[in-house]
Design a protein around this motif. Structure first.
Motif, PDB file in Angstrom:
ATOM      1  N   ASN A 329     -14.031  10.129  15.518  1.00 46.09           N
ATOM      2  CA  ASN A 329     -14.870  10.443  14.358  1.00 46.09           C
ATOM      3  C   ASN A 329     -14.024  10.987  13.203  1.00 46.09           C
ATOM      4  O   ASN A 329     -14.478  11.835  12.429  1.00 46.09           O
ATOM      5  CB  ASN A 329     -15.972  11.440  14.725  1.00 46.09           C
ATOM      6  N   ASP A 330     -12.796  10.498  13.086  1.00 44.61           N
ATOM      7  CA  ASP A 330     -11.859  10.970  12.056  1.00 44.61           C
ATOM      8  C   ASP A 330     -11.518   9.795  11.137  1.00 44.61           C
ATOM      9  O   ASP A 330     -10.672   8.961  11.465  1.00 44.61           O
ATOM     10  CB  ASP A 330     -10.595  11.516  12.721  1.00 44.61           C
ATOM     11  N   ILE A 331     -12.174   9.740   9.994  1.00 46.31           N
ATOM     12  CA  ILE A 331     -12.013   8.592   9.106  1.00 46.31           C
ATOM     13  C   ILE A 331     -10.623   8.549   8.483  1.00 46.31           C
ATOM     14  O   ILE A 331     -10.090   7.474   8.197  1.00 46.31           O
ATOM     15  CB  ILE A 331     -13.110   8.575   8.019  1.00 46.31           C
ATOM     16  N   HIS A 332     -10.004   9.717   8.286  1.00 42.92           N
ATOM     17  CA  HIS A 332      -8.660   9.735   7.696  1.00 42.92           C
ATOM     18  C   HIS A 332      -7.611   9.238   8.691  1.00 42.92           C
ATOM     19  O   HIS A 332      -6.661   8.551   8.311  1.00 42.92           O
ATOM     20  CB  HIS A 332      -8.329  11.146   7.200  1.00 42.92           C
ATOM     21  N   LEU A 333      -7.797   9.568   9.967  1.00 45.32           N
ATOM     22  CA  LEU A 333      -6.921   9.017  10.999  1.00 45.32           C
ATOM     23  C   LEU A 333      -7.086   7.500  11.053  1.00 45.32           C
ATOM     24  O   LEU A 333      -6.094   6.763  11.176  1.00 45.32           O
ATOM     25  CB  LEU A 333      -7.266   9.630  12.357  1.00 45.32           C
ATOM     26  N   LEU A 334      -8.318   7.036  10.962  1.00 42.92           N
ATOM     27  CA  LEU A 334      -8.586   5.596  10.964  1.00 42.92           C
ATOM     28  C   LEU A 334      -7.900   4.908   9.799  1.00 42.92           C
ATOM     29  O   LEU A 334      -7.296   3.839   9.957  1.00 42.92           O
ATOM     30  CB  LEU A 334     -10.098   5.353  10.898  1.00 42.92           C
ATOM     31  N   MET A 335      -7.982   5.513   8.617  1.00 41.71           N
ATOM     32  CA  MET A 335      -7.334   4.944   7.432  1.00 41.71           C
ATOM     33  C   MET A 335      -5.829   4.807   7.640  1.00 41.71           C
ATOM     34  O   MET A 335      -5.233   3.779   7.312  1.00 41.71           O
ATOM     35  CB  MET A 335      -7.620   5.818   6.211  1.00 41.71           C
ATOM     36  N   MET A 336      -5.213   5.843   8.184  1.00 44.83           N
ATOM     37  CA  MET A 336      -3.766   5.811   8.428  1.00 44.83           C
ATOM     38  C   MET A 336      -3.407   4.736   9.443  1.00 44.83           C
ATOM     39  O   MET A 336      -2.449   3.993   9.269  1.00 44.83           O
ATOM     40  CB  MET A 336      -3.291   7.184   8.927  1.00 44.83           C
ATOM     41  N   GLN A 337      -4.196   4.657  10.519  1.00 44.89           N
ATOM     42  CA  GLN A 337      -3.896   3.710  11.589  1.00 44.89           C
ATOM     43  C   GLN A 337      -4.023   2.263  11.122  1.00 44.89           C
ATOM     44  O   GLN A 337      -3.208   1.408  11.475  1.00 44.89           O
ATOM     45  CB  GLN A 337      -4.827   3.953  12.773  1.00 44.89           C
ATOM     46  N   LEU A 338      -5.038   1.970  10.313  1.00 46.43           N
ATOM     47  CA  LEU A 338      -5.292   0.598   9.879  1.00 46.43           C
ATOM     48  C   LEU A 338      -4.620   0.254   8.552  1.00 46.43           C
ATOM     49  O   LEU A 338      -4.639  -0.897   8.131  1.00 46.43           O
ATOM     50  CB  LEU A 338      -6.800   0.349   9.770  1.00 46.43           C
ATOM     51  N   GLY A 339      -4.044   1.248   7.892  1.00 40.11           N
ATOM     52  CA  GLY A 339      -3.375   0.981   6.623  1.00 40.11           C
ATOM     53  C   GLY A 339      -4.336   0.792   5.473  1.00 40.11           C
ATOM     54  O   GLY A 339      -4.052   0.043   4.539  1.00 40.11           O
ATOM     55  N   HIS A 340      -5.494   1.475   5.519  1.00 37.10           N
ATOM     56  CA  HIS A 340      -6.465   1.402   4.430  1.00 37.10           C
ATOM     57  C   HIS A 340      -6.137   2.440   3.367  1.00 37.10           C
ATOM     58  O   HIS A 340      -5.668   3.536   3.678  1.00 37.10           O
ATOM     59  CB  HIS A 340      -7.883   1.655   4.945  1.00 37.10           C
ATOM     60  N   SER A 341      -6.428   2.101   2.123  1.00 35.35           N
ATOM     61  CA  SER A 341      -6.161   3.034   1.025  1.00 35.35           C
ATOM     62  C   SER A 341      -7.423   3.722   0.534  1.00 35.35           C
ATOM     63  O   SER A 341      -7.360   4.688  -0.223  1.00 35.35           O
ATOM     64  CB  SER A 341      -5.484   2.306  -0.142  1.00 35.35           C
ATOM     65  N   THR A 342      -8.607   3.210   0.931  1.00 36.46           N
ATOM     66  CA  THR A 342      -9.861   3.815   0.491  1.00 36.46           C
ATOM     67  C   THR A 342     -10.779   4.073   1.684  1.00 36.46           C
ATOM     68  O   THR A 342     -10.770   3.324   2.663  1.00 36.46           O
ATOM     69  CB  THR A 342     -10.613   2.909  -0.499  1.00 36.46           C
ATOM     70  N   THR A 343     -11.593   5.127   1.565  1.00 35.67           N
ATOM     71  CA  THR A 343     -12.524   5.454   2.645  1.00 35.67           C
ATOM     72  C   THR A 343     -13.672   4.455   2.706  1.00 35.67           C
ATOM     73  O   THR A 343     -14.285   4.288   3.755  1.00 35.67           O
ATOM     74  CB  THR A 343     -13.112   6.864   2.453  1.00 35.67           C
TER      75      THR A 343
END
Length: 371
Positions: A329-343
Protein backbone atom coordinates in the motif's frame (compact mmCIF):
# COMPACT_ATOMS: atom_id res chain seq x y z
CA UNK A 1 20.01 8.91 -28.45
CA UNK A 2 19.82 5.32 -29.74
CA UNK A 3 21.21 3.58 -26.64
CA UNK A 4 19.11 0.41 -26.77
CA UNK A 5 19.02 -2.32 -29.40
CA UNK A 6 15.40 -1.41 -30.13
CA UNK A 7 16.37 2.20 -30.81
CA UNK A 8 19.30 1.13 -32.96
CA UNK A 9 17.03 -1.12 -35.00
CA UNK A 10 14.45 1.65 -35.40
CA UNK A 11 17.16 4.10 -36.40
CA UNK A 12 18.18 1.77 -39.26
CA UNK A 13 14.56 1.32 -40.35
CA UNK A 14 14.04 5.07 -40.17
CA UNK A 15 17.10 5.63 -42.34
CA UNK A 16 15.70 3.28 -45.00
CA UNK A 17 12.23 4.82 -44.89
CA UNK A 18 13.66 8.32 -45.28
CA UNK A 19 14.81 7.40 -48.79
CA UNK A 20 11.14 7.49 -49.84
CA UNK A 21 10.33 10.83 -48.21
CA UNK A 22 10.31 14.40 -49.63
CA UNK A 23 13.20 16.66 -48.64
CA UNK A 24 11.12 18.57 -46.08
CA UNK A 25 10.31 15.39 -44.13
CA UNK A 26 13.98 14.39 -44.22
CA UNK A 27 14.84 17.84 -42.86
CA UNK A 28 12.15 17.56 -40.16
CA UNK A 29 13.44 14.19 -38.95
CA UNK A 30 17.04 15.42 -38.96
CA UNK A 31 16.04 18.36 -36.76
CA UNK A 32 13.98 16.26 -34.34
CA UNK A 33 16.40 13.35 -33.82
CA UNK A 34 18.02 15.16 -30.92
CA UNK A 35 14.79 15.61 -28.97
CA UNK A 36 12.68 12.60 -30.01
CA UNK A 37 13.56 8.94 -30.04
CA UNK A 38 14.11 7.02 -33.31
CA UNK A 39 11.12 4.85 -32.31
CA UNK A 40 8.78 7.85 -32.11
CA UNK A 41 10.05 9.32 -35.35
CA UNK A 42 9.76 5.97 -37.14
CA UNK A 43 6.08 5.83 -36.15
CA UNK A 44 5.63 9.43 -37.35
CA UNK A 45 7.21 8.72 -40.74
CA UNK A 46 5.02 5.62 -41.19
CA UNK A 47 2.06 7.94 -40.58
CA UNK A 48 3.41 10.44 -43.16
CA UNK A 49 3.81 7.62 -45.67
CA UNK A 50 0.15 6.66 -45.21
CA UNK A 51 -0.86 10.34 -45.59
CA UNK A 52 1.19 10.84 -48.75
CA UNK A 53 -0.14 7.62 -50.28
CA UNK A 54 -3.68 8.87 -49.62
CA UNK A 55 -2.86 12.22 -51.28
CA UNK A 56 -1.72 10.38 -54.41
CA UNK A 57 -4.68 7.98 -54.42
CA UNK A 58 -7.14 10.89 -54.12
CA UNK A 59 -5.47 12.84 -56.94
CA UNK A 60 -4.64 15.76 -54.63
CA UNK A 61 -1.11 15.56 -56.00
CA UNK A 62 0.07 14.52 -59.45
CA UNK A 63 3.35 13.18 -58.07
CA UNK A 64 3.94 9.51 -58.82
CA UNK A 65 6.35 8.97 -55.96
CA UNK A 66 6.15 10.19 -52.38
CA UNK A 67 9.54 11.90 -52.51
CA UNK A 68 8.32 14.06 -55.41
CA UNK A 69 5.28 15.51 -53.58
CA UNK A 70 5.92 19.27 -53.46
CA UNK A 71 5.55 21.24 -50.25
CA UNK A 72 2.92 23.39 -51.97
CA UNK A 73 0.48 20.45 -51.70
CA UNK A 74 0.65 20.71 -47.90
CA UNK A 75 0.51 24.50 -48.01
CA UNK A 76 -2.64 24.52 -50.16
CA UNK A 77 -4.35 21.49 -48.62
CA UNK A 78 -8.00 22.38 -48.08
CA UNK A 79 -9.76 21.76 -44.80
CA UNK A 80 -12.29 19.46 -46.47
CA UNK A 81 -9.38 17.40 -47.84
CA UNK A 82 -7.67 17.19 -44.45
CA UNK A 83 -10.99 16.12 -42.92
CA UNK A 84 -11.30 13.54 -45.69
CA UNK A 85 -8.03 11.95 -44.60
CA UNK A 86 -9.33 11.65 -41.04
CA UNK A 87 -12.53 9.99 -42.31
CA UNK A 88 -10.36 7.62 -44.34
CA UNK A 89 -8.48 6.68 -41.14
CA UNK A 90 -11.74 6.09 -39.29
CA UNK A 91 -13.33 3.92 -42.00
CA UNK A 92 -10.44 1.86 -43.33
CA UNK A 93 -10.18 -1.83 -42.48
CA UNK A 94 -6.94 -2.96 -40.87
CA UNK A 95 -5.96 -6.60 -41.41
CA UNK A 96 -5.54 -8.40 -38.07
CA UNK A 97 -4.94 -11.85 -39.56
CA UNK A 98 -5.90 -13.77 -42.70
CA UNK A 99 -9.58 -13.82 -41.75
CA UNK A 100 -10.22 -10.77 -39.59
CA UNK A 101 -10.07 -7.00 -39.92
CA UNK A 102 -10.72 -4.15 -37.49
CA UNK A 103 -11.25 -0.39 -37.51
CA UNK A 104 -8.61 2.00 -36.23
CA UNK A 105 -8.82 2.85 -32.57
CA UNK A 106 -9.25 6.49 -31.61
CA UNK A 107 -5.86 6.52 -29.92
CA UNK A 108 -4.20 5.44 -33.18
CA UNK A 109 -6.02 8.12 -35.20
CA UNK A 110 -5.06 10.77 -32.63
CA UNK A 111 -1.41 9.77 -32.95
CA UNK A 112 -1.53 10.28 -36.72
CA UNK A 113 -3.13 13.68 -36.29
CA UNK A 114 -0.44 14.61 -33.76
CA UNK A 115 2.27 13.43 -36.16
CA UNK A 116 0.90 15.62 -38.96
CA UNK A 117 0.46 18.56 -36.60
CA UNK A 118 4.09 18.28 -35.61
CA UNK A 119 5.23 18.30 -39.25
CA UNK A 120 2.99 21.22 -40.23
CA UNK A 121 4.07 23.20 -37.14
CA UNK A 122 7.69 22.66 -38.09
CA UNK A 123 7.15 23.80 -41.68
CA UNK A 124 5.12 26.90 -40.72
CA UNK A 125 6.95 28.13 -37.61
CA UNK A 126 10.33 26.43 -37.16
CA UNK A 127 11.86 26.76 -40.63
CA UNK A 128 13.38 29.67 -42.50
CA UNK A 129 13.80 30.36 -46.20
CA UNK A 130 16.18 32.80 -47.89
CA UNK A 131 13.92 35.71 -46.93
CA UNK A 132 13.90 34.75 -43.27
CA UNK A 133 10.31 33.50 -43.48
CA UNK A 134 8.92 30.04 -42.68
CA UNK A 135 8.54 27.69 -45.66
CA UNK A 136 4.84 28.55 -45.65
CA UNK A 137 2.33 30.14 -43.25
CA UNK A 138 -1.01 28.41 -43.75
CA UNK A 139 -1.40 25.46 -41.31
CA UNK A 140 -4.60 23.57 -42.07
CA UNK A 141 -3.82 20.96 -39.39
CA UNK A 142 -4.55 23.55 -36.68
CA UNK A 143 -8.20 23.21 -37.70
CA UNK A 144 -8.23 19.44 -37.12
CA UNK A 145 -9.17 18.61 -33.53
CA UNK A 146 -7.76 15.76 -31.51
CA UNK A 147 -10.69 14.15 -29.74
CA UNK A 148 -9.38 12.69 -26.52
CA UNK A 149 -10.48 9.23 -25.49
CA UNK A 150 -12.52 9.82 -22.35
CA UNK A 151 -11.97 7.30 -19.59
CA UNK A 152 -11.94 7.80 -15.85
CA UNK A 153 -9.14 6.49 -13.65
CA UNK A 154 -11.62 4.02 -12.16
CA UNK A 155 -12.53 2.73 -15.62
CA UNK A 156 -8.88 2.32 -16.63
CA UNK A 157 -8.03 0.55 -13.40
CA UNK A 158 -11.04 -1.76 -13.76
CA UNK A 159 -10.13 -2.54 -17.37
CA UNK A 160 -6.57 -3.40 -16.39
CA UNK A 161 -7.81 -5.59 -13.53
CA UNK A 162 -9.65 -7.89 -15.95
CA UNK A 163 -6.49 -8.63 -17.93
CA UNK A 164 -3.92 -9.58 -15.30
CA UNK A 165 -3.20 -12.50 -12.98
CA UNK A 166 -5.02 -12.37 -9.64
CA UNK A 167 -4.40 -13.88 -6.22
CA UNK A 168 -1.76 -16.59 -6.75
CA UNK A 169 -2.36 -17.20 -10.47
CA UNK A 170 1.09 -15.81 -11.32
CA UNK A 171 2.69 -18.44 -9.06
CA UNK A 172 0.50 -21.19 -10.52
CA UNK A 173 1.44 -20.00 -14.01
CA UNK A 174 5.17 -20.43 -13.36
CA UNK A 175 4.56 -23.82 -11.75
CA UNK A 176 2.57 -24.84 -14.83
CA UNK A 177 5.54 -24.00 -17.07
CA UNK A 178 8.00 -25.85 -14.87
CA UNK A 179 5.95 -29.01 -14.41
CA UNK A 180 3.02 -29.35 -16.82
CA UNK A 181 3.45 -27.40 -20.06
CA UNK A 182 5.69 -29.95 -21.76
CA UNK A 183 3.08 -32.69 -21.21
CA UNK A 184 0.60 -30.73 -23.34
CA UNK A 185 2.91 -30.70 -26.37
CA UNK A 186 2.80 -33.41 -29.07
CA UNK A 187 5.30 -36.13 -28.15
CA UNK A 188 8.58 -36.13 -30.10
CA UNK A 189 7.58 -32.92 -31.91
CA UNK A 190 9.83 -29.95 -32.72
CA UNK A 191 7.84 -27.99 -30.15
CA UNK A 192 9.11 -30.32 -27.45
CA UNK A 193 12.68 -30.04 -28.72
CA UNK A 194 12.61 -26.22 -28.69
CA UNK A 195 10.87 -26.06 -25.33
CA UNK A 196 13.50 -28.30 -23.74
CA UNK A 197 16.23 -26.10 -25.20
CA UNK A 198 14.61 -22.83 -24.07
CA UNK A 199 12.78 -23.91 -20.90
CA UNK A 200 15.16 -22.34 -18.38
CA UNK A 201 15.49 -19.17 -20.46
CA UNK A 202 11.76 -18.69 -20.94
CA UNK A 203 10.92 -19.38 -17.31
CA UNK A 204 13.60 -16.87 -16.26
CA UNK A 205 12.08 -14.22 -18.57
CA UNK A 206 8.53 -14.73 -17.31
CA UNK A 207 9.66 -14.95 -13.69
CA UNK A 208 11.64 -11.72 -14.05
CA UNK A 209 8.63 -9.86 -15.50
CA UNK A 210 6.45 -11.10 -12.64
CA UNK A 211 9.17 -10.53 -10.03
CA UNK A 212 10.32 -7.02 -10.92
CA UNK A 213 7.75 -5.24 -13.12
CA UNK A 214 10.31 -4.16 -15.71
CA UNK A 215 9.31 -3.30 -19.29
CA UNK A 216 10.03 -5.55 -22.26
CA UNK A 217 12.66 -3.16 -23.64
CA UNK A 218 14.37 -3.05 -20.25
CA UNK A 219 14.48 -6.85 -20.14
CA UNK A 220 15.73 -7.37 -23.70
CA UNK A 221 18.61 -4.95 -23.10
CA UNK A 222 19.87 -6.55 -19.88
CA UNK A 223 23.59 -7.36 -19.94
CA UNK A 224 25.38 -9.80 -17.67
CA UNK A 225 27.00 -6.85 -15.90
CA UNK A 226 23.52 -5.58 -14.97
CA UNK A 227 22.77 -8.59 -12.73
CA UNK A 228 23.57 -8.20 -9.02
CA UNK A 229 22.73 -11.52 -7.35
CA UNK A 230 24.30 -10.57 -4.03
CA UNK A 231 21.98 -7.57 -3.61
CA UNK A 232 19.04 -9.15 -5.44
CA UNK A 233 18.71 -6.34 -7.97
CA UNK A 234 19.27 -5.43 -11.61
CA UNK A 235 20.34 -2.31 -13.46
CA UNK A 236 18.01 -1.21 -16.27
CA UNK A 237 17.80 1.56 -18.82
CA UNK A 238 14.47 3.33 -18.32
CA UNK A 239 12.54 5.54 -20.73
CA UNK A 240 14.49 8.69 -21.55
CA UNK A 241 17.75 6.70 -21.29
CA UNK A 242 17.78 6.96 -17.49
CA UNK A 243 19.78 4.28 -15.69
CA UNK A 244 17.94 2.81 -12.68
CA UNK A 245 18.34 0.01 -10.14
CA UNK A 246 15.40 -2.34 -9.62
CA UNK A 247 14.87 -4.81 -6.77
CA UNK A 248 13.82 -8.34 -7.81
CA UNK A 249 11.88 -11.06 -6.01
CA UNK A 250 14.47 -13.64 -4.80
CA UNK A 251 12.74 -16.55 -6.56
CA UNK A 252 12.98 -14.69 -9.88
CA UNK A 253 16.71 -14.18 -9.36
CA UNK A 254 17.00 -17.92 -8.65
CA UNK A 255 15.23 -18.67 -11.95
CA UNK A 256 17.70 -16.39 -13.76
CA UNK A 257 20.58 -18.24 -12.04
CA UNK A 258 19.19 -21.56 -13.29
CA UNK A 259 19.13 -20.16 -16.81
CA UNK A 260 22.64 -18.71 -16.61
CA UNK A 261 23.94 -22.12 -15.55
CA UNK A 262 23.05 -23.53 -19.00
CA UNK A 263 23.21 -20.32 -21.08
CA UNK A 264 26.77 -20.50 -22.41
CA UNK A 265 26.70 -24.17 -23.37
CA UNK A 266 23.21 -24.16 -24.85
CA UNK A 267 23.47 -20.94 -26.87
CA UNK A 268 27.20 -20.98 -27.66
CA UNK A 269 27.62 -17.83 -25.59
CA UNK A 270 30.40 -16.49 -23.38
CA UNK A 271 30.34 -15.00 -19.91
CA UNK A 272 31.67 -11.60 -20.90
CA UNK A 273 29.95 -8.92 -18.79
CA UNK A 274 28.96 -6.84 -21.82
CA UNK A 275 26.98 -9.72 -23.39
CA UNK A 276 23.19 -9.72 -23.38
CA UNK A 277 21.55 -11.95 -20.80
CA UNK A 278 18.74 -13.43 -22.87
CA UNK A 279 19.79 -15.13 -26.09
CA UNK A 280 18.61 -17.32 -28.91
CA UNK A 281 20.67 -19.28 -31.39
CA UNK A 282 20.74 -18.41 -35.11
CA UNK A 283 22.92 -20.55 -37.40
CA UNK A 284 24.62 -21.85 -34.27
CA UNK A 285 25.56 -18.31 -33.23
CA UNK A 286 24.20 -16.52 -30.12
CA UNK A 287 21.83 -13.63 -30.82
CA UNK A 288 20.05 -11.37 -28.31
CA UNK A 289 16.29 -11.85 -28.13
CA UNK A 290 14.22 -9.14 -29.79
CA UNK A 291 11.26 -7.43 -28.12
CA UNK A 292 8.95 -9.08 -30.64
CA UNK A 293 10.24 -12.56 -29.82
CA UNK A 294 9.82 -11.94 -26.10
CA UNK A 295 6.28 -10.66 -26.64
CA UNK A 296 5.49 -13.76 -28.72
CA UNK A 297 6.73 -16.20 -26.07
CA UNK A 298 4.76 -14.39 -23.34
CA UNK A 299 1.64 -14.65 -25.49
CA UNK A 300 2.27 -18.34 -26.25
CA UNK A 301 2.74 -19.45 -22.65
CA UNK A 302 -0.03 -17.35 -21.10
CA UNK A 303 -2.46 -18.60 -23.74
CA UNK A 304 -1.50 -22.19 -22.96
CA UNK A 305 -2.14 -21.53 -19.26
CA UNK A 306 -5.42 -19.60 -19.60
CA UNK A 307 -6.73 -21.48 -22.69
CA UNK A 308 -8.97 -18.75 -24.05
CA UNK A 309 -6.83 -15.61 -23.79
CA UNK A 310 -3.24 -14.44 -23.77
CA UNK A 311 -1.26 -11.68 -22.10
CA UNK A 312 1.53 -9.29 -23.00
CA UNK A 313 4.70 -8.37 -21.08
CA UNK A 314 2.93 -5.15 -20.11
CA UNK A 315 0.13 -7.14 -18.44
CA UNK A 316 2.73 -9.11 -16.48
CA UNK A 317 4.13 -5.74 -15.39
CA UNK A 318 0.63 -4.72 -14.30
CA UNK A 319 0.30 -7.97 -12.38
CA UNK A 320 3.50 -7.24 -10.47
CA UNK A 321 2.45 -3.63 -9.80
CA UNK A 322 -0.93 -4.72 -8.47
CA UNK A 323 0.63 -7.39 -6.23
CA UNK A 324 3.21 -4.93 -4.87
CA UNK A 325 0.53 -2.35 -4.09
CA UNK A 326 -1.69 -4.89 -2.36
CA UNK A 327 1.29 -6.05 -0.28
CA UNK A 328 2.67 -2.63 0.73
CA UNK A 329 0.00 0.00 0.00
CA UNK A 330 2.98 2.31 -0.69
CA UNK A 331 2.43 4.25 -3.89
CA UNK A 332 5.85 5.93 -3.75
CA UNK A 333 7.60 2.56 -3.50
CA UNK A 334 5.52 1.43 -6.48
CA UNK A 335 6.56 4.51 -8.46
CA UNK A 336 10.24 3.83 -7.77
CA UNK A 337 9.96 0.14 -8.62
CA UNK A 338 8.13 0.68 -11.92
CA UNK A 339 9.97 3.85 -12.93
CA UNK A 340 6.89 6.09 -12.90
CA UNK A 341 7.28 9.84 -12.59
CA UNK A 342 3.69 10.66 -11.58
CA UNK A 343 1.32 9.24 -8.97
CA UNK A 344 -1.56 9.34 -11.47
CA UNK A 345 0.01 6.55 -13.51
CA UNK A 346 0.93 4.53 -10.44
CA UNK A 347 -2.62 4.96 -9.10
CA UNK A 348 -3.86 2.59 -11.82
CA UNK A 349 -2.54 -0.29 -9.72
CA UNK A 350 -4.69 0.55 -6.74
CA UNK A 351 -8.31 1.50 -6.68
CA UNK A 352 -9.44 2.09 -3.08
CA UNK A 353 -12.59 3.94 -4.10
CA UNK A 354 -13.77 1.02 -6.18
CA UNK A 355 -13.00 -1.37 -3.31
CA UNK A 356 -14.94 0.86 -0.90
CA UNK A 357 -17.89 0.84 -3.28
CA UNK A 358 -17.86 -2.96 -3.49
CA UNK A 359 -17.81 -3.29 0.31
CA UNK A 360 -20.57 -0.71 0.75
CA UNK A 361 -22.81 -2.42 -1.77
CA UNK A 362 -22.17 -5.77 -0.13
CA UNK A 363 -23.28 -4.32 3.21
CA UNK A 364 -26.39 -2.85 1.60
CA UNK A 365 -27.16 -6.28 0.18
CA UNK A 366 -26.82 -7.84 3.63
CA UNK A 367 -29.27 -5.30 5.06
CA UNK A 368 -31.81 -6.20 2.39
CA UNK A 369 -31.59 -9.84 3.45
CA UNK A 370 -32.32 -8.87 7.04
CA UNK A 371 -35.56 -7.07 6.14
Amino acid sequence: MANTRQHQLHEKKLEELMKLMPFYVVEYVDQKLGSRSPSTLLNYVHDYKLFFEWLMAEGITNAREIKDIPMSVLENLKLIEAQGFIRFLERRDIQVNKQDTKKSEKVSINRKISALRSLFKYLTTQTENEDGEPYFHRNVMLKIEVTKVKETLNARAARIATKIFHQDDDIRFLEFLKNDYEQELPADSRKVVYFKRDKERDIAILSLFLGSGIRVNELSNLRLRDMDFEMGQISVLRKGNKRDTVAVVPQAMDDVKDYLAIRNQRYNATGEDYEFVFLTKVKNEPQPLSNRTIEALVKKYTKAFMSNKSMSPHKLRHTFGTNLMEETNDIHLLMMQLGHSTTSTAALYTNPEQEKARKALKELGEKRKER
